[in-house]
Design a protein around this motif. Structure first.
Motif, PDB file in Angstrom:
ATOM      1  N   UNK A  44      12.099  -8.528   0.430  1.00 16.08           N
ATOM      2  CA  UNK A  44      12.078  -7.461   1.545  1.00 16.08           C
ATOM      3  C   UNK A  44      13.253  -7.289   2.227  1.00 16.08           C
ATOM      4  N   UNK A  45      13.955  -8.727   2.403  1.00 11.03           N
ATOM      5  CA  UNK A  45      15.117  -8.505   3.344  1.00 11.03           C
ATOM      6  C   UNK A  45      16.432  -7.834   2.454  1.00 11.03           C
ATOM      7  N   UNK A  46      16.173  -8.111   1.201  1.00 10.24           N
ATOM      8  CA  UNK A  46      17.341  -7.162   0.403  1.00 10.24           C
ATOM      9  C   UNK A  46      17.053  -5.798   0.340  1.00 10.24           C
ATOM     10  N   UNK A  47      15.647  -5.349   0.282  1.00  8.97           N
ATOM     11  CA  UNK A  47      15.539  -4.007   0.248  1.00  8.97           C
ATOM     12  C   UNK A  47      14.155  -3.790   0.829  1.00  8.97           C
ATOM     13  N   UNK A  48      14.091  -3.206   2.282  1.00  2.00           N
ATOM     14  CA  UNK A  48      12.844  -3.048   2.670  1.00  2.00           C
ATOM     15  C   UNK A  48      12.285  -1.823   2.048  1.00  2.00           C
ATOM     16  N   UNK A  49      10.873  -1.884   2.444  1.00  6.80           N
ATOM     17  CA  UNK A  49       9.980  -0.786   1.961  1.00  6.80           C
ATOM     18  C   UNK A  49       9.920  -0.587   0.274  1.00  6.80           C
ATOM     19  N   UNK A  51       7.485  -1.187  -3.172  1.00 10.67           N
ATOM     20  CA  UNK A  51       6.060  -0.952  -3.759  1.00 10.67           C
ATOM     21  C   UNK A  51       5.695  -2.271  -4.269  1.00 10.67           C
ATOM     22  N   UNK A  52       4.337  -2.599  -4.247  1.00 16.27           N
ATOM     23  CA  UNK A  52       3.977  -4.005  -4.791  1.00 16.27           C
ATOM     24  C   UNK A  52       4.196  -4.260  -6.161  1.00 16.27           C
ATOM     25  N   UNK A  53       4.096  -3.215  -6.931  1.00 12.88           N
ATOM     26  CA  UNK A  53       4.392  -3.297  -8.315  1.00 12.88           C
ATOM     27  C   UNK A  53       5.854  -3.473  -8.592  1.00 12.88           C
ATOM     28  N   UNK A  54       6.616  -3.162  -7.854  1.00 16.68           N
ATOM     29  CA  UNK A  54       8.029  -3.391  -7.957  1.00 16.68           C
ATOM     30  C   UNK A  54       8.366  -4.799  -7.700  1.00 16.68           C
ATOM     31  N   UNK A  55       7.632  -5.294  -6.532  1.00 14.02           N
ATOM     32  CA  UNK A  55       7.825  -6.856  -6.004  1.00 14.02           C
ATOM     33  C   UNK A  55       7.321  -7.496  -7.160  1.00 14.02           C
ATOM     34  N   UNK A  56       6.140  -7.352  -7.850  1.00 15.53           N
ATOM     35  CA  UNK A  56       5.829  -8.078  -8.885  1.00 15.53           C
ATOM     36  C   UNK A  56       6.707  -8.176 -10.048  1.00 15.53           C
ATOM     37  N   UNK A  57       7.321  -7.185 -10.325  1.00 14.95           N
ATOM     38  CA  UNK A  57       8.375  -6.837 -11.438  1.00 14.95           C
ATOM     39  C   UNK A  57       9.688  -7.849 -10.861  1.00 14.95           C
ATOM     40  N   UNK A  58      10.331  -7.802  -9.679  1.00 13.71           N
ATOM     41  CA  UNK A  58      11.271  -8.391  -9.507  1.00 13.71           C
ATOM     42  C   UNK A  58      11.137  -9.748  -9.442  1.00 13.71           C
ATOM     43  N   UNK A  59       9.829 -10.182  -9.101  1.00 13.36           N
ATOM     44  CA  UNK A  59       9.663 -11.595  -8.780  1.00 13.36           C
ATOM     45  C   UNK A  59       9.143 -12.205 -10.300  1.00 13.36           C
ATOM     46  N   UNK A  60       8.996 -11.545 -11.403  1.00 15.58           N
ATOM     47  CA  UNK A  60       8.474 -11.938 -12.635  1.00 15.58           C
ATOM     48  C   UNK A  60       7.019 -12.400 -12.531  1.00 15.58           C
ATOM     49  N   UNK A  91       1.742   2.341  -1.912  1.00 12.64           N
ATOM     50  CA  UNK A  91       1.821   1.636  -0.581  1.00 12.64           C
ATOM     51  C   UNK A  91       3.234   0.554  -0.861  1.00 12.64           C
ATOM     52  N   UNK A  92       4.044   0.829   0.423  1.00 11.93           N
ATOM     53  CA  UNK A  92       5.387   0.256   0.312  1.00 11.93           C
ATOM     54  C   UNK A  92       4.914  -0.875   1.364  1.00 11.93           C
ATOM     55  N   UNK A  93       5.687  -2.134   0.988  1.00 15.50           N
ATOM     56  CA  UNK A  93       5.646  -3.324   1.859  1.00 15.50           C
ATOM     57  C   UNK A  93       6.889  -3.155   2.685  1.00 15.50           C
ATOM     58  N   UNK A  94       6.867  -3.533   3.946  1.00 16.20           N
ATOM     59  CA  UNK A  94       7.859  -3.706   5.103  1.00 16.20           C
ATOM     60  C   UNK A  94       7.852  -5.171   5.744  1.00 16.20           C
ATOM     61  N   UNK A  95       9.088  -5.418   6.034  1.00  9.26           N
ATOM     62  CA  UNK A  95       8.896  -6.717   6.898  1.00  9.26           C
ATOM     63  C   UNK A  95       8.673  -6.446   8.547  1.00  9.26           C
ATOM     64  N   UNK A  96       7.791  -7.268   9.133  1.00  6.61           N
ATOM     65  CA  UNK A  96       7.902  -7.009  10.648  1.00  6.61           C
ATOM     66  C   UNK A  96       8.985  -7.491  11.321  1.00  6.61           C
TER      67      UNK A  96
END
Length: 147
Positions: A44-49, A51-60, A91-96
């Motif tokens: 999230x620090x590299x790219x804000x907002x 999607x959870x599915x994209x996070x899962x893909x990036x994190x393998x 739903x997009x995930x953001x850092x607080x």
């Protein structure tokens, strides 16, 4: 069939993985994080907002793994979700601000972990180690059994 002895490369790799996780866990616990959650925050620090599915893909990892991490991080006030402006189903995930404040300490932890792991290795040995790990990963990924 090869016997998995304590001196096999596979056993050694498992031991390195466990020691790596243990080191990380000892550093993350004071920040209130579990191992793996830092990957969500760093993505999230590299790219804000994201999607959870994209996070899962990036994190393998599988989507439920990201969901559990996101839920814990959300409960801790480190991330929040917001509907996508163009597609409300996403739903997009953001850092607080609190989550963003952890990014530099997390980067410091990972830098220290890497320094510790590579202690007494020359630059050439470090480069070789990286190349060999990348090759081992590639070999395993290319030969992944399909069920």
């Amino acid at each position: 069939m090869h016997n998995l002895s304590d001196d096999s490369l596979s056993a050694l790799l498992v031991q390195v993985g466990r020691a790596h996780r243990s080191f990380a866990e000892a550093q993350l616990t004071p920040l209130g994080l579990y191992p793996g959650q830092e990957f969500v925050l760093l993505q999230l620090a590299n790219q804000s907002a994201i999607a959870q599915s994209e996070l899962a893909e990036r994190m393998c990892v599988e989507a439920p793994t990201v969901t559990r991490s996101r839920q814990r991080l959300e409960k801790a006030g480190l991330v929040y979700r917001q509907a996508d402006s163009e597609d409300g189903r996403i739903q997009r995930v953001h850092l607080t601000e609190q989550g963003a404040a952890l990014i530099q300490p997390l980067k410091n932890i990972w830098a220290e972990l890497e320094r510790t792991m590579l202690t007494d290795m020359s630059a050439a040995e470090q480069a070789l180690f990286r190349r060999l790990l990348q090759q081992a990963l590639s070999n395993l990924q290319q030969n992944q059994p399909h069920f």
